[in-house]
Design an enzyme around this catalytic site. Structure first.
Site, PDB file in Angstrom:
ATOM      1  N   HIS A 124       0.797  -1.232   0.000  1.00 42.32           N
ATOM      2  CA  HIS A 124       0.000   0.000   0.000  1.00 42.32           C
ATOM      3  C   HIS A 124       0.824   1.274   0.000  1.00 42.32           C
ATOM      4  CE1 HIS A 124       0.056  -0.312   4.627  1.00 42.32           C
ATOM      5  NE2 HIS A 124       0.424   0.922   4.429  1.00 42.32           N
ATOM      6  N   ARG A 179      -2.284  11.246   3.844  1.00 39.59           N
ATOM      7  CA  ARG A 179      -3.121  11.907   4.846  1.00 39.59           C
ATOM      8  C   ARG A 179      -4.191  12.734   4.130  1.00 39.59           C
ATOM      9  NH1 ARG A 179       2.217  12.282   6.402  1.00 39.59           N
ATOM     10  NH2 ARG A 179       2.715  11.385   8.439  1.00 39.59           N
ATOM     11  N   GLU A 211      -4.066   3.517   1.597  1.00 40.71           N
ATOM     12  CA  GLU A 211      -4.385   3.818   2.996  1.00 40.71           C
ATOM     13  C   GLU A 211      -4.567   5.325   3.139  1.00 40.71           C
ATOM     14  OE1 GLU A 211      -1.280   2.895   5.800  1.00 40.71           O
ATOM     15  OE2 GLU A 211      -2.460   3.503   7.529  1.00 40.71           O
ATOM     16  N   ASN A 270      -6.717  12.554  10.476  1.00 39.77           N
ATOM     17  CA  ASN A 270      -6.538  13.116  11.811  1.00 39.77           C
ATOM     18  C   ASN A 270      -7.809  13.884  12.146  1.00 39.77           C
ATOM     19  OD1 ASN A 270      -3.727  12.364  12.577  1.00 39.77           O
ATOM     20  ND2 ASN A 270      -3.253  13.424  10.661  1.00 39.77           N
ATOM     21  N   ARG A 282       9.461  19.418  -2.452  1.00 36.13           N
ATOM     22  CA  ARG A 282       8.926  18.316  -3.236  1.00 36.13           C
ATOM     23  C   ARG A 282       9.395  16.951  -2.727  1.00 36.13           C
ATOM     24  NH1 ARG A 282       9.710  19.139  -9.437  1.00 36.13           N
ATOM     25  NH2 ARG A 282      11.901  19.288  -8.795  1.00 36.13           N
ATOM     26  N   HIS A 318       2.709  11.523  -7.266  1.00 31.96           N
ATOM     27  CA  HIS A 318       1.321  11.194  -7.612  1.00 31.96           C
ATOM     28  C   HIS A 318       1.052   9.707  -7.427  1.00 31.96           C
ATOM     29  CE1 HIS A 318       3.511  10.640 -11.553  1.00 31.96           C
ATOM     30  NE2 HIS A 318       2.827   9.526 -11.539  1.00 31.96           N
ATOM     31  N   GLU A 346      -2.759  10.363 -11.687  1.00 30.42           N
ATOM     32  CA  GLU A 346      -2.524  10.189 -13.125  1.00 30.42           C
ATOM     33  C   GLU A 346      -3.527   9.174 -13.673  1.00 30.42           C
ATOM     34  OE1 GLU A 346       1.416   8.792 -14.028  1.00 30.42           O
ATOM     35  OE2 GLU A 346       1.204   9.180 -16.181  1.00 30.42           O
TER      36      GLU A 346
END
Lengths: 175, 175
Positions: B27, B31, B93, B97, B116, B120, B166
């Protein structure tokens, strides 16, 4: 929570549109500073296979596509392989902007300090204790060892850019 | 580049350690600010199924696990499903919060401006033109439409947090 209850949570569409029936979560892209170090980590330590590379010399970057699959599954024919790697889940794309590896000050952001966003990728292994012992033997840096904190069934190692890689096993740990 | 040539690039281990033979890229974790909006986007628009939720009330966060699979593949039995979802590739996942959705100033960082790092995720679809027309009809915001720029075979849409998704198809576009 039961599968039925999960489908009734606010926001959840329980019966996805048939238009999405053949959609595949194909890949995740991370930028890396030193592609040689990253290829070494993902192939030697984690067992990924490099399945494609694309160069964009005029824009000074290259893309590397890796898959954690049985090598026997990888089509040898180039055209067939390109189609295959876009149709499977679990591909990792690494973007290398040429020259970043020569700048001692250059570093990418792993998403786990402000500003936060992306958190980690996760590798599932048959035996998390065996896998972590091997990572220790290979001097892989840990963000969280199995015995750290309360979640003693999972660990986090760090890739060469400091991205977090969670390590779990599907079954419950014994004893 | 041929599969053979890919295996001889600097850094690449061509024959991965047998210890990694059963490793799975399980996975990717992101967030999200407003879980209801994210669940709506990933299930209704992209066709993911919510396969698990775990609450950590003392730490005020919850984890949501989504998989883009044929619903018939999902084990109904909870224990069986938990083991299954840790053993397949292509799980997403989402970490929520609690309370971030109520703060108008709160926003996560999508990784594509400084600093950075993560870039994506990517969804593979049978027909990228059909998929993008549907996304337009659903008012999904685009980062890059098919006709924008030189890469006319791929698009980028944005999820509710602004993470780039994408959209590609495995085969070459006709016409």
């Amino acid at each position: 929570m039961s599968l039925h209850d999960l489908q009734t949570l606010p926001g959840v569409t329980a019966q996805p549109d048939t238009a999405t029936a053949q959609f595949v979560f194909n890949h995740t892209m991370l930028r890396v500073k030193d592609i040689e170090k990253s290829l070494d980590f993902y192939t030697r330590v984690l067992g990924f296979r490099l399945v494609d590379k694309r160069d964009f010399p005029e824009a000074a970057f290259s893309l590397y596509f890796l898959a954690l699959v049985d090598p026997a599954q990888i089509p040898a024919d180039d055209a067939e392989r390109h189609q295959w790697m876009k149709s499977i889940p679990g591909v990792l794309e690494l973007t290398h902007n040429h020259g970043t590896e020569n700048d001692p000050e250059f570093a990418y952001h792993n998403g786990n300090t402000d500003p936060r966003g992306f958190g980690h990728i996760c590798i599932s292994v048959p035996d998390v204790r065996v896998a972590c012992a091997r990572f220790e033997a290979l001097d892989v840096p840990f963000q969280k060892r199995l015995q750290d904190g309360r979640m003693n069934h999972l660990a986090f190692v760090k890739d060469p850019d400091g991205y977090w890689v969670e390590v779990i096993q599907p079954t419950e740990l014994k004893g």
